[in-house]
Motif scaffolding. Structure first.
Motif, short mmCIF file in Angstrom:
data_model
loop_
_atom_site.label_atom_id
_atom_site.label_comp_id
_atom_site.label_asym_id
_atom_site.label_seq_id
_atom_site.Cartn_x
_atom_site.Cartn_y
_atom_site.Cartn_z
N LEU A 16 9.87 -10.77 9.24
CA LEU A 16 9.45 -9.77 8.25
C LEU A 16 7.99 -9.43 8.53
O LEU A 16 7.10 -10.24 8.27
CB LEU A 16 9.63 -10.31 6.83
N THR A 17 7.75 -8.25 9.05
CA THR A 17 6.40 -7.85 9.42
C THR A 17 5.68 -7.27 8.21
O THR A 17 6.03 -6.20 7.72
CB THR A 17 6.44 -6.80 10.55
N ILE A 18 4.68 -8.00 7.73
CA ILE A 18 3.86 -7.54 6.61
C ILE A 18 2.47 -7.30 7.17
O ILE A 18 1.74 -8.22 7.51
CB ILE A 18 3.82 -8.59 5.48
N ILE A 19 2.10 -6.04 7.29
CA ILE A 19 0.86 -5.65 7.94
C ILE A 19 -0.34 -5.97 7.05
O ILE A 19 -0.29 -5.80 5.83
CB ILE A 19 0.89 -4.15 8.29
N GLY A 20 -1.43 -6.39 7.68
CA GLY A 20 -2.68 -6.59 6.97
C GLY A 20 -2.74 -7.92 6.24
O GLY A 20 -1.89 -8.79 6.37
N GLU A 21 -3.78 -8.06 5.41
CA GLU A 21 -4.00 -9.30 4.65
C GLU A 21 -4.32 -9.02 3.18
O GLU A 21 -4.76 -9.90 2.47
CB GLU A 21 -5.16 -10.09 5.28
N LYS A 22 -4.08 -7.77 2.75
CA LYS A 22 -4.35 -7.42 1.35
C LYS A 22 -3.30 -6.40 0.92
O LYS A 22 -3.12 -5.37 1.57
CB LYS A 22 -5.76 -6.84 1.22
N TRP A 23 -2.59 -6.71 -0.19
CA TRP A 23 -1.44 -5.89 -0.56
C TRP A 23 -1.41 -5.63 -2.07
O TRP A 23 -2.11 -6.27 -2.85
CB TRP A 23 -0.14 -6.60 -0.16
N THR A 24 -0.53 -4.69 -2.42
CA THR A 24 -0.23 -4.44 -3.82
C THR A 24 1.26 -4.17 -3.95
O THR A 24 1.93 -3.84 -2.97
CB THR A 24 -1.03 -3.25 -4.38
N ILE A 25 1.77 -4.31 -5.18
CA ILE A 25 3.16 -3.98 -5.47
C ILE A 25 3.20 -2.75 -6.38
O ILE A 25 2.48 -2.68 -7.38
CB ILE A 25 3.89 -5.16 -6.17
N ALA A 26 4.02 -1.79 -5.99
CA ALA A 26 4.28 -0.62 -6.83
C ALA A 26 5.76 -0.64 -7.20
O ALA A 26 6.61 -0.94 -6.36
CB ALA A 26 3.92 0.66 -6.09
N LEU A 27 6.06 -0.32 -8.47
CA LEU A 27 7.44 -0.27 -8.93
C LEU A 27 7.76 1.16 -9.35
O LEU A 27 7.05 1.76 -10.17
CB LEU A 27 7.65 -1.23 -10.11
N ILE A 28 8.83 1.70 -8.78
CA ILE A 28 9.26 3.07 -9.10
C ILE A 28 10.46 2.98 -10.04
O ILE A 28 11.49 2.39 -9.71
CB ILE A 28 9.67 3.84 -7.83
N ARG A 29 10.29 3.55 -11.23
CA ARG A 29 11.37 3.57 -12.21
C ARG A 29 11.99 4.95 -12.21
O ARG A 29 11.28 5.96 -12.21
CB ARG A 29 10.83 3.23 -13.59
N TYR A 30 13.30 5.00 -12.14
CA TYR A 30 13.98 6.29 -12.08
C TYR A 30 14.83 6.51 -13.32
O TYR A 30 15.51 5.61 -13.81
CB TYR A 30 14.87 6.37 -10.82
#
Length: 553
Positions: free
Chosen positions: A191-205
């Motif tokens: 599982l390639t996770i680029i970088g060393e700093k991330w965020t999570i976004a949740l899309i509600r439909y």
């Protein structure tokens, strides 16, 4: 192992692979008989090499990598049993067939110890020999069948990987996990996770007129749109999570967060226009550990709860509602890493783009001149560190240019400063490339020097040279051939034989003594290799030189 078609055998079964055979015997008549009387293709084999002694066979095997070796026992330079031992060490799955005129219990016992597949006596009955090759082929086919089963298991595992990755990502958002475990699982599932700093976004439909559409397709439609649109703004991984489409986004600097927010807005507009879907997006704060993604996902849910407070805005970033502290120097450091990567690859276009992006981010912050100059000094410090690390030949000149470039008068002319900074980074990049090329040449020259000093040692080998140079065998072999145009063994043989020819021409030493002096412990093998290179034996070469003849075959 490459799979390829081969002729059908008597059974009518089409074998997937023609096995490679090497024949070793010091009697030309025996080799010729076996070569001509065995229907190799019909049996499912290909005769790829022959050798007249064990030493020659050992060197040839390293190149042709045979599946089957048929060898005599008593041969010059290296016996068949010694050859079998060496081959078994290098090729554990190889099939070894002893073909000999000696019916001796000790030989048979040694053959068993070396895990020899078959042991047959001369003179050869070719009907029996063909049957023997059929048995060997069946054993090899069975071995391949086992490997093929493993291959199918691997294929099934590869097919399951996407679902397994989504399960892992969902667990990271749901559960408290150890960082080491999370990273190990990500590596295990590639599982390639680029970088060393991330965020999570949740899309509600929201389904709109759900009666007129298949609701189960909605999350897949939204995910597909996100996977298509968002990579233009920042690196992302999109996956289904509970009643959301989740997005793991790489956010190394504040500009990336703004890009993500803009990308999400575009997705919302696109979904409303083309899919008649009303989307809402919550974005959590950034984190620097996979074990912290759970916190970011909780903040993304909280951001969605704030949506009623922001009116028409479909995208809510928790940092706008609950401000977070940021570290400017850490954000700018990412641009440094991008720039250094481009310089190492000597990618002038990427260098120019990265410098322009870095400076545009600084200008967009509208910071005071003193803070702007401090950020530029940080960049200059990183570049000075690169110059020092690589020990570039023009270190003093490059360092002086950097110091002059960071003077206040240059910063007051931003476009001139940008142009000069790009040119300087490209100059450093060229110096790094030249240093790398010089290093390759130095390694090759050091290897040549080592060979010249030690060619008289029969134990001199590729491995011993690599140990001296502190390099891996594969890496050294590649760069040595790149610099010399030939492999290590050929180069060593050339050095030894050139020195041997000089000794034959300029000394009265016996052939056996010369063989020892140039690294051959077996005079007979030395004569064999010498004749193969010069076309005449060492004694004949010396005689021809004394008579004033050419001496070259």
């Amino acid at each position: 192992m490459v799979w390829q078609d081969r002729d059908k055998g008597e059974s009518g079964v089409q074998f997937p692979y023609r096995y490679r055979v090497m024949l070793v015997d010091d009697e030309e008549e025996v080799r010729e008989g076996v070569r001509e009387k065995v229907e190799w293709n019909r049996c499912g084999f290909e005769l790829v090499a022959e050798a007249s002694n064990g030493q020659e066979a050992w060197e040839t095997a390293k190149t042709v990598a045979p599946d089957v070796v048929i060898t005599d026992i008593r041969m010059p330079f290296m016996s068949g049993l010694e050859l079998c031992h060496n081959l078994r060490t290098m090729f554990p799955d190889i099939c070894l067939v002893i073909l000999t005129g000696y019916d001796d219990f000790d030989y048979a016992k040694r053959a068993i110890q070396e895990n020899v597949t078959e042991y047959i006596l001369k003179p050869v009955n070719f009907g029996e020999f063909t049957a023997l090759m059929g048995r060997i082929r069946e054993k090899l086919d069975q071995h391949l069948a086992k490997q093929y089963d493993l291959k199918r298991l691997r294929e099934q595992y590869e097919m399951s990987l996407p679902a397994m990755r989504e399960q892992l990502l969902a667990r990271l958002l749901d559960s408290s996990v150890q960082e080491e475990w999370a990273r190990e699982k990500a590596r295990e599932m590639r599982l390639t996770i680029i970088g060393e700093k991330w965020t999570i976004a949740l899309i509600r439909y929201n389904g709109g007129d759900g009666a007129s559409r298949e609701r189960e397709l909605l999350p897949h439609m939204v995910r597909q749109r996100a996977e298509k649109e968002l990579p233009r703004y920042c690196p992302v991984i999109c996956f289904l999570y509970q009643d959301y489409v989740a997005v793991l986004a790489t956010i190394e600097q504040q500009q990336d967060m703004l890009q993500l927010i803009n990308g999400m807005r575009q997705i919302c507009l696109s979904a409303q226009r083309f899919l008649q879907l009303e989307l809402a997006v919550g974005i959590g704060s950034t984190c620097t550990a996979l074990s912290q993604l759970r916190r970011s996902a909780m903040e993304a849910r909280n951001a969605l709860d704030y949506q009623t407070m922001v009116g028409e805005e479909p995208v809510v970033y928790i940092g706008d509602i609950e401000p977070q502290t940021t570290e400017a120097s850490a954000l700018e450091g990412y641009s440094f890493r991008e720039l250094l990567a481009a310089m190492r690859l000597e990618d002038n276009d990427q260098i120019e783009e990265t410098v322009r992006n870095f400076l545009s981010v600084l200008r967009a912050k509208k910071m005071p001149v003193s803070q702007y100059r401090l950020s530029v000094m940080e960049l200059a410090t990183e570049l000075l560190r690169v110059i020092k690390t690589y020990e570039l030949e023009d270190t003093d000149d490059l360092s002086q240019q950097l110091v002059e470039l960071t003077l206040l008068k240059n910063l007051n002319s931003p476009w001139v400063f940008e142009s000069r900074l790009i040119q300087l980074c490209q100059q450093i990049s060229r110096s790094i490339a030249q240093k790398r090329n010089n290093a390759t040449q130095l390694v090759a020259e050091e290897a040549k020097t080592y060979i010249q000093k030690h060619y008289s040692n029969p134990a001199l080998s590729l491995e011993s040279v690599c140990t001296h140079l502190h390099l891996s065998v594969s890496h050294f072999s590649t760069l040595f051939k790149q610099e010399t145009g030939c492999g290590f063994v050929n180069y060593l043989t050339q050095v030894r034989l050139t020195q041997a020819a000089w000794l034959l021409d300029n000394t009265d030493s016996a052939v056996g003594e010369i063989a020892q002096q140039v690294g051959y412990s077996e005079p007979a093998y030395f004569s064999y290799v010498f004749k193969k290179r010069y076309g005449v034996s060492p004694m004949k070469y010396r005689y021809m030189k004394e008579k004033g003849e050419d001496g070259e075959g």
